[in-house]
Scaffold this motif. Sequence first.
Motif, mmCIF file in Angstrom:
data_model
loop_
_atom_site.group_PDB
_atom_site.id
_atom_site.type_symbol
_atom_site.label_atom_id
_atom_site.label_comp_id
_atom_site.label_asym_id
_atom_site.label_seq_id
_atom_site.Cartn_x
_atom_site.Cartn_y
_atom_site.Cartn_z
ATOM 1 N N ALA A 124 -44.166 13.819 -11.621
ATOM 2 C CA ALA A 124 -44.503 15.129 -12.183
ATOM 3 C C ALA A 124 -44.417 15.171 -13.703
ATOM 4 C CB ALA A 124 -43.623 16.212 -11.576
ATOM 5 N N VAL A 125 -43.453 14.475 -14.286
ATOM 6 C CA VAL A 125 -43.347 14.481 -15.750
ATOM 7 C C VAL A 125 -44.571 13.781 -16.344
ATOM 8 C CG1 VAL A 125 -41.989 13.663 -17.713
ATOM 9 C CG2 VAL A 125 -40.835 14.656 -15.731
ATOM 10 N N GLY A 126 -45.007 12.690 -15.731
ATOM 11 C CA GLY A 126 -46.237 12.019 -16.159
ATOM 12 C C GLY A 126 -47.454 12.907 -15.947
ATOM 13 N N GLY A 127 -47.461 13.655 -14.846
ATOM 14 C CA GLY A 127 -48.554 14.586 -14.590
ATOM 15 C C GLY A 127 -48.617 15.692 -15.633
ATOM 16 N N LEU A 128 -47.470 16.263 -15.953
ATOM 17 C CA LEU A 128 -47.421 17.304 -16.990
ATOM 18 C C LEU A 128 -47.861 16.745 -18.343
ATOM 19 C CD1 LEU A 128 -44.133 19.329 -16.418
ATOM 20 C CD2 LEU A 128 -46.452 20.221 -16.544
ATOM 21 N N THR A 129 -47.373 15.561 -18.661
ATOM 22 C CA THR A 129 -47.758 14.925 -19.919
ATOM 23 C C THR A 129 -49.262 14.700 -19.955
ATOM 24 O OG1 THR A 129 -45.600 13.840 -20.011
ATOM 25 C CG2 THR A 129 -47.335 12.948 -21.435
ATOM 26 N N GLY A 130 -49.815 14.206 -18.858
ATOM 27 C CA GLY A 130 -51.258 13.974 -18.776
ATOM 28 C C GLY A 130 -52.071 15.251 -18.866
ATOM 29 N N MET A 131 -51.587 16.299 -18.212
ATOM 30 C CA MET A 131 -52.296 17.575 -18.259
ATOM 31 C C MET A 131 -52.454 18.064 -19.693
ATOM 32 S SD MET A 131 -50.663 19.671 -15.038
ATOM 33 C CE MET A 131 -51.355 21.246 -15.561
ATOM 34 N N TYR A 132 -51.387 17.972 -20.466
ATOM 35 C CA TYR A 132 -51.425 18.533 -21.807
ATOM 36 C C TYR A 132 -51.888 17.533 -22.859
ATOM 37 C CZ TYR A 132 -49.765 22.669 -19.656
ATOM 38 O OH TYR A 132 -49.704 23.783 -18.855
ATOM 39 N N ALA A 133 -51.646 16.258 -22.661
ATOM 40 C CA ALA A 133 -52.131 15.254 -23.621
ATOM 41 C C ALA A 133 -53.650 15.125 -23.554
ATOM 42 C CB ALA A 133 -51.485 13.895 -23.344
ATOM 43 N N PHE A 134 -54.194 15.216 -22.333
ATOM 44 C CA PHE A 134 -55.640 15.066 -22.149
ATOM 45 C C PHE A 134 -56.346 16.398 -21.968
ATOM 46 C CE2 PHE A 134 -53.728 11.179 -20.123
ATOM 47 C CZ PHE A 134 -54.018 10.328 -21.170
ATOM 48 N N HIS A 135 -55.611 17.503 -22.050
ATOM 49 C CA HIS A 135 -56.179 18.843 -21.814
ATOM 50 C C HIS A 135 -56.967 18.850 -20.513
ATOM 51 C CE1 HIS A 135 -54.936 19.913 -25.834
ATOM 52 N NE2 HIS A 135 -55.481 18.792 -26.259
ATOM 53 N N HIS A 136 -56.291 18.426 -19.457
ATOM 54 C CA HIS A 136 -56.947 18.223 -18.171
ATOM 55 C C HIS A 136 -56.218 18.970 -17.063
ATOM 56 C CE1 HIS A 136 -59.669 16.267 -15.494
ATOM 57 N NE2 HIS A 136 -58.742 15.575 -14.871
ATOM 58 N N LYS A 137 -56.948 19.765 -16.324
ATOM 59 C CA LYS A 137 -56.449 20.537 -15.184
ATOM 60 C C LYS A 137 -55.468 21.636 -15.607
ATOM 61 C CE LYS A 137 -58.454 17.911 -12.025
ATOM 62 N NZ LYS A 137 -59.584 18.399 -11.254
ATOM 63 N N THR A 138 -55.481 22.013 -16.866
ATOM 64 C CA THR A 138 -54.530 23.025 -17.344
ATOM 65 C C THR A 138 -54.939 24.446 -16.955
ATOM 66 O OG1 THR A 138 -55.656 23.086 -19.488
ATOM 67 C CG2 THR A 138 -53.730 21.647 -19.301
ATOM 68 N N ARG A 139 -56.163 24.642 -16.537
ATOM 69 C CA ARG A 139 -56.617 25.983 -16.151
ATOM 70 C C ARG A 139 -56.627 26.194 -14.643
ATOM 71 N NH1 ARG A 139 -61.679 26.900 -20.265
ATOM 72 N NH2 ARG A 139 -60.436 26.743 -22.181
ATOM 73 N N LYS A 140 -56.384 25.122 -13.894
ATOM 74 C CA LYS A 140 -56.388 25.233 -12.435
ATOM 75 C C LYS A 140 -55.010 25.665 -11.965
ATOM 76 C CE LYS A 140 -60.216 22.791 -10.887
ATOM 77 N NZ LYS A 140 -60.736 22.656 -9.570
ATOM 78 N N ALA A 141 -54.967 26.806 -11.257
ATOM 79 C CA ALA A 141 -53.685 27.400 -10.854
ATOM 80 C C ALA A 141 -52.825 26.423 -10.067
ATOM 81 C CB ALA A 141 -53.922 28.669 -10.051
ATOM 82 N N LYS A 142 -53.426 25.682 -9.146
ATOM 83 C CA LYS A 142 -52.579 24.801 -8.338
ATOM 84 C C LYS A 142 -51.936 23.712 -9.180
ATOM 85 C CE LYS A 142 -56.586 22.523 -6.322
ATOM 86 N NZ LYS A 142 -57.227 22.210 -5.067
ATOM 87 N N PHE A 143 -52.524 23.370 -10.313
ATOM 88 C CA PHE A 143 -51.922 22.364 -11.195
ATOM 89 C C PHE A 143 -50.895 22.985 -12.122
ATOM 90 C CE2 PHE A 143 -55.428 19.931 -9.652
ATOM 91 C CZ PHE A 143 -54.949 18.640 -9.636
ATOM 92 N N TYR A 144 -51.224 24.114 -12.766
ATOM 93 C CA TYR A 144 -50.265 24.663 -13.715
ATOM 94 C C TYR A 144 -49.089 25.346 -13.029
ATOM 95 C CZ TYR A 144 -52.495 29.395 -13.767
ATOM 96 O OH TYR A 144 -53.003 30.622 -13.447
ATOM 97 N N ILE A 145 -49.171 25.520 -11.706
ATOM 98 C CA ILE A 145 -48.012 26.024 -10.955
ATOM 99 C C ILE A 145 -47.255 24.872 -10.284
ATOM 100 C CG2 ILE A 145 -47.302 27.384 -8.941
ATOM 101 C CD1 ILE A 145 -49.623 29.325 -9.690
ATOM 102 N N LEU A 146 -47.975 24.029 -9.548
ATOM 103 C CA LEU A 146 -47.309 23.005 -8.744
ATOM 104 C C LEU A 146 -46.709 21.859 -9.556
ATOM 105 C CD1 LEU A 146 -49.658 22.729 -5.632
ATOM 106 C CD2 LEU A 146 -47.398 23.781 -5.788
ATOM 107 N N VAL A 147 -47.417 21.352 -10.541
ATOM 108 C CA VAL A 147 -46.900 20.188 -11.273
ATOM 109 C C VAL A 147 -45.592 20.528 -12.003
ATOM 110 C CG1 VAL A 147 -47.399 18.430 -13.001
ATOM 111 C CG2 VAL A 147 -49.167 19.078 -11.375
ATOM 112 N N PRO A 148 -45.502 21.652 -12.734
ATOM 113 C CA PRO A 148 -44.203 21.997 -13.326
ATOM 114 C C PRO A 148 -43.117 22.256 -12.270
ATOM 115 C CG PRO A 148 -45.941 23.253 -14.382
ATOM 116 C CD PRO A 148 -46.550 22.570 -13.196
ATOM 117 N N LEU A 149 -43.504 22.869 -11.153
ATOM 118 C CA LEU A 149 -42.547 23.097 -10.066
ATOM 119 C C LEU A 149 -42.017 21.767 -9.535
ATOM 120 C CD1 LEU A 149 -41.123 24.989 -8.060
ATOM 121 C CD2 LEU A 149 -43.166 24.795 -6.608
ATOM 122 N N PHE A 150 -42.912 20.810 -9.322
ATOM 123 C CA PHE A 150 -42.483 19.480 -8.868
ATOM 124 C C PHE A 150 -41.523 18.860 -9.883
ATOM 125 C CE2 PHE A 150 -46.826 18.783 -6.587
ATOM 126 C CZ PHE A 150 -46.419 19.572 -5.524
ATOM 127 N N ALA A 151 -41.824 19.004 -11.167
ATOM 128 C CA ALA A 151 -40.968 18.420 -12.211
ATOM 129 C C ALA A 151 -39.566 19.031 -12.165
ATOM 130 C CB ALA A 151 -41.595 18.621 -13.587
#
Length: 97
Positions: A58-85
């Motif tokens: 999850a920490v790698g996922g969060l880093t990837g989301m914000y480093a690559f500006h990827h999947k940051t607008r999809k609710a299931k990603f901006y809710i689940l990935v931080p929750l997993f972390a």
Amino acid sequence: MSMLTDFLREHFLLVGVIILVMNIITLVAFGVDKLKAKMGAYRIPEKVLLTLSFLYGAVGGLTGMYAFHHKTRKAKFYILVPLFAVLQIISLCVLYI
């Protein structure tokens, strides 16, 4: 304590390396998916990205989301990935502290 808990406590370095590798794999997967999105190529399924994040990446996922500006607008990603972390950090604290 269970045998699994004993094993994980005794092998904390191995656990740390495995978690580090999972986070690197997840970070790279988010980066590759972003690159493929820009190129219009076949994408990595969202289910795979979320599964990698769930499996202690999850920490790698969060880093990837914000480093690559990827999947940051999809609710299931901006809710689940931080929750997993948060859940992963809590579980490690409970196990090792």
